[in-house]
Scaffold this motif. Structure first.
Motif: not given
Length: 295
Positions: A245-255
């Motif tokens: 989950p942390g990686a998912v939100e980290g990637i989505v959050g960049m955009t």
């Protein structure tokens, strides 16, 4: 003059290493696998083998350096990308605070100035703050979107599809890592800057994804259509790939966190670099795609 280069085999670091050698400097490179270094220059480098997540290694390898070029090695797939970025850079900040390192050039990103709400980019914001507090001379290079990120989409581009969750008509800076390397090397070698400095590295122009698809169509010799997907689509794809989950939100959050952002500092003659996407794509991307399928 001792200059330390981290991630010396990456798109930016490898360019920096060559330019320093051409300037007569023998850089100290921090690398996990020396075998990945170019065999033609390996003997001309001061190679320190180790892992940047090893605090003892970072402290020892940077000790006595005049300047360090720091690239955060934390993968976007890390379960705690922001925390890991911060912890990994902490030994460098300690070295700068102790006076073991005099100057740091940080490879940062647009969006780092937000400090919160930009996904994994927030990790770079934390590193900026850590380095600012050391008292050392610090230069933050806030870069635009790397051309080389398109290399992650080779299979889709071969099918004629460019996918994004960003707004298709929102302009953003696109930049060649080679140009970034040129700026980094110039700053590492330059002695005129002092204190805290922030510089943008934005490529020659801001581009929308609609424009990028059109540019790629011409450069790649095949029609490239734009497919806009939602953030939830991205989340589902990343979860299906097994990312935490942390990686998912980290990637989505960049955009999501940089959508509509006005870069700080603004574009000007200093932040603008020369390499255009069309030429880069023709040279680096087109050979990877194979022949276009006839319509």
């Amino acid at each position: 003059m001792t200059i330390v280069v981290t991630t010396p085999t990456g798109h930016v670091g490898s360019r920096v290493v060559r330019l320093l050698l051409q300037a007569g400097v023998r850089p100290r490179v921090l690398v996990r696998d020396p075998g990945r270094l170019d065999a033609g220059i390996r003997d001309r480098l001061d190679v320190r083998r180790g892992d940047l997540t090893d605090a003892a290694f970072v402290r020892e390898a940077t000790k006595g350096a005049r300047t360090v070029f720091w690239v955060d090695p934390t993968p976007h797939t890390d379960a705690d990308p922001i925390g890991t970025s911060q912890r990994t850079a902490a030994p460098l900040a300690d070295a700068a605070r102790a006076g073991d390192v005099a100057r740091v050039v940080l490879l940062s990103s647009i969006g780092a100035e937000k400090r919160d709400g930009a996904g994994h980019i927030d990790g770079l914001g934390r590193i900026e703050e850590m380095l600012d507090a050391t008292g050392a001379d610090v230069l933050h290079l806030r870069c635009g979107y790397f051309f080389t990120n398109l290399l992650l989409d080779v299979d889709a581009l071969a099918r004629g599809v460019l996918t994004t969750a960003a707004g298709p008509h929102a302009p953003m800076p696109w930049v060649s890592p080679r140009d970034i390397g040129d700026v980094v090397a110039a700053r590492l070698l330059g002695e005129s800057w002092k204190g805290r400095v922030v510089q943008g590295v934005y490529g020659p122009e801001d581009l929308t994804y609609t424009q990028v698809a059109a540019i790629l169509t011409g450069a790649l010799g095949r029609p490239i259509g734009l497919e806009v997907i939602s953030e939830d689509d991205v989340r589902e794809g990343l979860r299906s790939a097994g990312l935490p989950p942390g990686a998912v939100e980290g990637i989505v959050g960049m955009t999501a966190g940089t959508r509509g952002l006005k870069p700080d500092p603004p574009r000007d003659a200093v932040t603008t670099t020369p390499t255009h996407l069309a030429g880069w794509a023709h040279t680096h991307l087109r050979p990877l795609l194979g022949p276009a399928t006839p319509a």
